[in-house]
Design a protein around this motif. Structure first.
Motif, PDB file in Angstrom:
ATOM      1  N   SER A  88     -14.284 -59.064 -70.211  1.00 34.72           N
ATOM      2  CA  SER A  88     -14.124 -57.615 -70.233  1.00 34.72           C
ATOM      3  C   SER A  88     -15.213 -56.987 -69.378  1.00 34.72           C
ATOM      4  CB  SER A  88     -14.221 -57.083 -71.669  1.00 34.72           C
ATOM      5  OG  SER A  88     -14.033 -55.692 -71.701  1.00 34.72           O
ATOM      6  N   VAL A  89     -14.816 -56.097 -68.485  1.00 32.72           N
ATOM      7  CA  VAL A  89     -15.763 -55.418 -67.597  1.00 32.72           C
ATOM      8  C   VAL A  89     -15.937 -53.985 -68.107  1.00 32.72           C
ATOM      9  CG1 VAL A  89     -16.270 -54.707 -65.238  1.00 32.72           C
ATOM     10  CG2 VAL A  89     -15.024 -56.843 -65.659  1.00 32.72           C
ATOM     11  N   GLY A  90     -17.102 -53.722 -68.681  1.00 33.27           N
ATOM     12  CA  GLY A  90     -17.415 -52.396 -69.190  1.00 33.27           C
ATOM     13  C   GLY A  90     -18.680 -51.872 -68.539  1.00 33.27           C
ATOM     14  N   HIS A  91     -19.562 -51.260 -69.332  1.00 34.91           N
ATOM     15  CA  HIS A  91     -20.838 -50.735 -68.846  1.00 34.91           C
ATOM     16  C   HIS A  91     -20.662 -49.725 -67.718  1.00 34.91           C
ATOM     17  CE1 HIS A  91     -21.973 -54.566 -70.828  1.00 34.91           C
ATOM     18  NE2 HIS A  91     -23.005 -53.850 -71.250  1.00 34.91           N
ATOM     19  N   ILE A  92     -19.660 -48.879 -67.865  1.00 36.10           N
ATOM     20  CA  ILE A  92     -19.443 -47.805 -66.892  1.00 36.10           C
ATOM     21  C   ILE A  92     -19.525 -46.476 -67.628  1.00 36.10           C
ATOM     22  CG2 ILE A  92     -17.784 -46.727 -65.330  1.00 36.10           C
ATOM     23  CD1 ILE A  92     -16.826 -49.500 -64.587  1.00 36.10           C
ATOM     24  N   LYS A  93     -20.373 -45.591 -67.154  1.00 39.46           N
ATOM     25  CA  LYS A  93     -20.572 -44.300 -67.802  1.00 39.46           C
ATOM     26  C   LYS A  93     -20.453 -43.182 -66.788  1.00 39.46           C
ATOM     27  CE  LYS A  93     -25.602 -44.864 -67.372  1.00 39.46           C
ATOM     28  NZ  LYS A  93     -26.841 -45.122 -68.134  1.00 39.46           N
ATOM     29  N   GLY A  94     -20.268 -41.968 -67.284  1.00 40.15           N
ATOM     30  CA  GLY A  94     -20.174 -40.797 -66.427  1.00 40.15           C
ATOM     31  C   GLY A  94     -21.511 -40.102 -66.282  1.00 40.15           C
ATOM     32  N   LEU A  95     -21.694 -39.422 -65.156  1.00 48.47           N
ATOM     33  CA  LEU A  95     -22.882 -38.615 -64.900  1.00 48.47           C
ATOM     34  C   LEU A  95     -22.447 -37.187 -64.622  1.00 48.47           C
ATOM     35  CD1 LEU A  95     -24.877 -40.997 -62.490  1.00 48.47           C
ATOM     36  CD2 LEU A  95     -25.074 -40.829 -64.981  1.00 48.47           C
TER      37      LEU A  95
END
Length: 220
Positions: free
Chosen positions: A142-149
């Motif tokens: 699973s590829v996660g660790h993406i957040k918004g700025l």
């Protein structure tokens, strides 16, 4: 992860993007119950903290020639080649591309039953692609660790979801995810109001995070 016999319940949690970046689980398996149960949710958290500043030209992760450099900034639609580690036994290389940051409607969150925790907040959907460019089979990773700025560089509030959320589908990589295979993913970020936008996305998985004394990769 295996999802045999898993009850298809959607669980959402609001929290800081650094700990609440969306993680969706829903591995493909022929024994899954195709009919999702009524979504349930719990909510915790507080307003997000400032993100670490990102700047191009930082040193690349050690031992990774050709990989994206710590703190590097990309345009939406540009690919970053990154080392990827799901477990100590599942490591490889992927090309990660943020392809869009789309504004949603506050009503999209109603099925998650988060109540006052999301009042006034606007969801944004960070859509991205993952391509296996290494030699390792990354099946079921699973590829996660993406957040918004937000526009001022602070982190947008994140949304953790377990189960299916049709507005922003995200699944584990399928069986046979070998070199050349591609899949799409999505992460949810929450703007605090309609007057504030989620303007960028950041990948902060290893080795691009504070625990490695490094900086994330940014798309805007």
């Amino acid at each position: 992860m295996s999802s045999i016999g898993m009850r298809r319940t959607t669980l959402a949690t609001v929290g800081l993007a650094v700990v609440g970046t969306m993680v969706l689980t829903g591995c493909k398996n022929g024994n899954e119950d195709p009919a999702p149960a009524q979504p349930t949710a719990s909510a915790t958290g507080s307003p997000s903290a400032p993100a670490s500043p990102s700047a191009a030209g930082s040193e690349a992760p050690a031992g990774a020639p050709g990989m994206a450099k710590s703190g590097q900034t990309f345009k939406i639609g540009e690919s970053a080649q990154i080392p990827f580690e799901y477990t100590k036994d599942t490591k490889g290389e992927i090309a990660l591309t943020v392809i869009a940051i789309e504004q949603g409607n506050p009503a999209d969150l109603d099925p998650l039953k988060l109540g006052d925790k999301v009042n006034g907040k606007v969801p944004y959907y960070i859509r991205y692609t993952i391509k296996n460019i290494g030699t390792t089979d990354l099946s079921y990773s699973s590829v996660g660790h993406i957040k918004g700025l937000l526009g001022d560089g602070t982190e947008a509030q994140g949304l953790s979801i377990i189960g299916k959320f049709e507005k922003c589908p995200h699944e584990s990589l399928p069986k046979g995810f070998i070199n050349g295979q591609t899949q799409t993913g999505c992460a949810v970020a929450l703007a605090p109001s309609a007057q504030t936008k989620v303007a960028a996305a950041e990948y902060w998985g290893n080795p691009y995070n504070i625990s490695t004394n490094s900086k994330g990769l940014v798309w805007k």
